[in-house]
Design an enzyme around this catalytic site. Structure first.
Site, PDB file in Angstrom:
ATOM      1  N   LYS A  86      15.482  49.114  -6.308  1.00 27.57           N
ATOM      2  CA  LYS A  86      14.620  47.600  -7.188  1.00 27.57           C
ATOM      3  C   LYS A  86      13.051  48.019  -6.961  1.00 27.57           C
ATOM      4  O   LYS A  86      12.375  47.875  -6.475  1.00 27.57           O
ATOM      5  CB  LYS A  86      15.351  46.539  -6.577  1.00 27.57           C
ATOM      6  CG  LYS A  86      14.650  45.252  -7.266  1.00 27.57           C
ATOM      7  CD  LYS A  86      16.567  44.867  -5.952  1.00 27.57           C
ATOM      8  CE  LYS A  86      15.213  42.772  -7.209  1.00 27.57           C
ATOM      9  NZ  LYS A  86      14.665  42.411  -5.522  1.00 27.57           N
TER      10      LYS A  86
HETATM   11  C1  E4P Z   1      15.529  39.548  -7.145  1.00 26.28           C
HETATM   12  O1  E4P Z   1      15.611  39.341  -7.496  1.00 26.28           O
HETATM   13  C2  E4P Z   1      14.274  38.622  -7.090  1.00 26.28           C
HETATM   14  O2  E4P Z   1      13.463  38.621  -6.049  1.00 26.28           O
HETATM   15  C3  E4P Z   1      14.835  37.123  -6.360  1.00 26.28           C
HETATM   16  O3  E4P Z   1      15.813  35.745  -7.269  1.00 26.28           O
HETATM   17  C4  E4P Z   1      13.868  35.924  -5.731  1.00 26.28           C
HETATM   18  O4  E4P Z   1      13.958  34.678  -6.333  1.00 26.28           O
HETATM   19  P1  E4P Z   1      13.370  33.371  -5.905  1.00 26.28           P
HETATM   20  O5  E4P Z   1      11.973  33.055  -7.026  1.00 26.28           O
HETATM   21  O6  E4P Z   1      14.087  32.342  -5.319  1.00 26.28           O
HETATM   22  O7  E4P Z   1      12.464  33.859  -4.424  1.00 26.28           O
END
Ligand code: E4P
Length: 224
Positions: A86
């Site tokens: 990722k």
């Molecule tokens: C996933 O890929 C992201 O890192 C995550 O969903 C971000 O979520 P948040 O906006 O609640 O921190």
């Protein structure tokens, strides 16, 4: 629709993986840091719980393409199984995506806020793009609309990249992404319960129990 768990919390993953139709887990540096433990212990335990088949998307923290690739390879080799690097979108990560795809490593391009970013990530070879729905909503943008545009774009150009919508604060945002044809969502543990809870469902179940007990007491079907 694939549901992934957006957390590094071991107990939450163990519980949700047992009860819900979960396709995998995503983490990011914030979620790992929240657990305040040894990185390898945490991610190895996540892999152990979900097994080798389910997707595990681990975010890299390096800043140059070559180092992102090295880090992703190390994680892939250490954890094995169905793994996606990722990577937050930037020029270095686009370059890293092309390199990782040549090595046969899956890529999820994250921190996506516009359809233009998503299209560039898909063209670079990303398998998934992760648009941040709630963070967009918080800036008076329409997060679900962005997801809808990205889904449409990928269809129009016949691109083999899936939308993994992320950053949710409620079940309604998740539901609207599903209606928009989003391929997958990664959601915080507390939202799983909201997706199945309804007061009328609870009332219906209570009614069935009351009516049965009024006639048969504590007997179950197995007691007949
Ligand atoms: C996933 O890929 C992201 O890192 C995550 O969903 C971000 O979520 P948040 O906006 O609640 O921190």
């Amino acid at each position: 629709m694939k549901y992934l768990i957006d957390t590094a919390n071991i107990e939450a993953i163990r519980y949700l993986n047992e009860y819900y139709p979960v396709a995998g887990v995503t983490t990011n540096p914030t979620l790992i840091a929240k657990e305040n433990g040894d990185f390898w212990e945490i991610v190895k335990e996540i892999r152990n719980i979900i097994g080798p088949e389910k997707m595990l998307h681990i975010q890299t923290v390096q800043k140059t393409a070559e180092k992102i690739v090295d880090e992703a390879l190390l994680v892939k080799q250490t954890l094995g199984g169905n793994f996606y690097a990722k990577i937050p979108i930037c020029e270095e990560s686009l370059k890293a995506t092309k390199m990782l795809k040549e090595l046969g490593i899956g890529v999820t391009m994250t921190a996506i806020f516009t359809p233009a970013q998503a299209l560039m990530a898909a063209k670079a070879g990303a398998d998934f793009v992760a648009p941040y729905v709630n963070r967009l909503d918080n800036t008076i943008s329409d997060g679900v609309k962005v997801v809808e545009y990205i889904v449409e774009q990928f269809k129009n150009y016949n691109l083999d990249c899936q939308v993994l919508a992320a950053s949710f604060t409620n079940a309604e945002q998740v539901h609207k992404c599903a209606v928009a044809g989003c391929h997958s969502v990664t959601i915080a543990p507390k939202i799983f319960e909201s997706l199945i809870a309804h007061p009328m469902t609870e009332a219906a179940i209570e009614g069935f129990e009351r009516d049965w007990e009024a006639v048969y007491g504590n007997k179950t079907i197995m007691d007949f």
